[in-house]
Design a protein around this motif. Structure first.
Motif: not given
Lengths: 110, 146
Positions: B1-17
């Protein structure tokens, strides 16, 4: 806060709009409990017609208010829960413990 | 299978997130013509995983939550939610419906069962005081639009 609370003849109606997640559940809980504790309660109605999203934090909120209502020996009613909300309630077996009312939400809208 | 798209993010463990993470995953998945039902399932599963990080992994602290997703040409979506928090002492117990370590804050104990029910596959890897990685897979019904 996306919550409006109406109180009439011992019936508290809480209308929630938007999402119920962990972030907002605590504040909603505080607001509802403040009203419940003020004066005798016959029935608590949670109107979910405008609630677009709910996860297990919303389930916790519903279970908690149900518990609170049974302490006061009052009724608890959920109005117009979304299909996904029903799915979550069924998973926890909560759908059998509460009154669920589905009114025709499309009528009355333009 | 071929990868079509990807994302990777990092955010703080705040409940707003928690809502932030739902918006991100919805925006990513929307490219692949999912059904309304698929979006609702994925949003809910991600919300549960991220809330677990905020409530349990970083209970008395704040740390980073890493959210990533990959979408393949066979319609498979793989979502990973990773934290470096306290870890889960007993994963089998944690997966049980209505099991919670935080009943006083009205946690329902339905986080993992919902992730399991709303996706096709759920894997939990956890090490005490090192962190937890939750991997979820879901096949999105429609053909990719890209």
């Amino acid at each position: 806060m996306p919550v409006t609370i109406k109180k009439e003849n011992g019936i508290i109606t809480v209308a929630i709009s938007g999402d119920i997640d962990h972030h907002v559940a605590k504040e909603i809980r505080t607001q509802i409990d403040l009203e419940i504790d003020k004066s005798p309660l016959q029935c608590l109605e949670m109107d979910m017609s405008k609630c677009d999203f709910m996860d297990s934090s919303g389930l916790g909120l519903i279970m908690g208010r149900l518990r609170k209502c049974s302490q006061y020996k009052s009724d608890f009613k959920l109005i117009n829960p979304a299909p996904k909300t029903m799915h979550i309630l069924r998973m926890a077996g909560v759908d059998k413990l509460i009154k669920i009312e589905n009114t025709d939400v499309t009528s009355g809208k333009e | 299978m071929k990868l079509l798209n990807e994302f990777n993010i990092k955010f703080l463990s705040k409940s707003e997130n928690e809502s932030f993470s739902r918006i991100v995953i919805t925006a990513f998945v929307s490219q692949f013509s999912p059904t309304v039902e698929d979006i609702a399932d994925i949003k809910t599963a991600v919300s549960e995983a991220v809330t677990n990080c905020v409530v349990h992994a970083y209970k008395n602290s704040t740390g980073y939550i890493q959210l990533s997703a990959k979408y393949y040409d066979n319609g498979k979506l793989r979502i990973i939610v990773k934290d470096k928090g306290c870890g889960i002492p007993d994963i089998e117990k944690a997966r049980k419906p209505l099991y919670t370590t935080d009943a006083e804050n009205e946690r329902s104990g339905m986080g993992f069962p919902i992730m399991e029910s709303f996706t096709d596959k759920l894997r939990i890897i956890s090490q005490l005081n090192k962190g937890t990685t939750v991997v979820m897979e879901k096949n999105i019904g429609c053909k990719p639009s890209i």
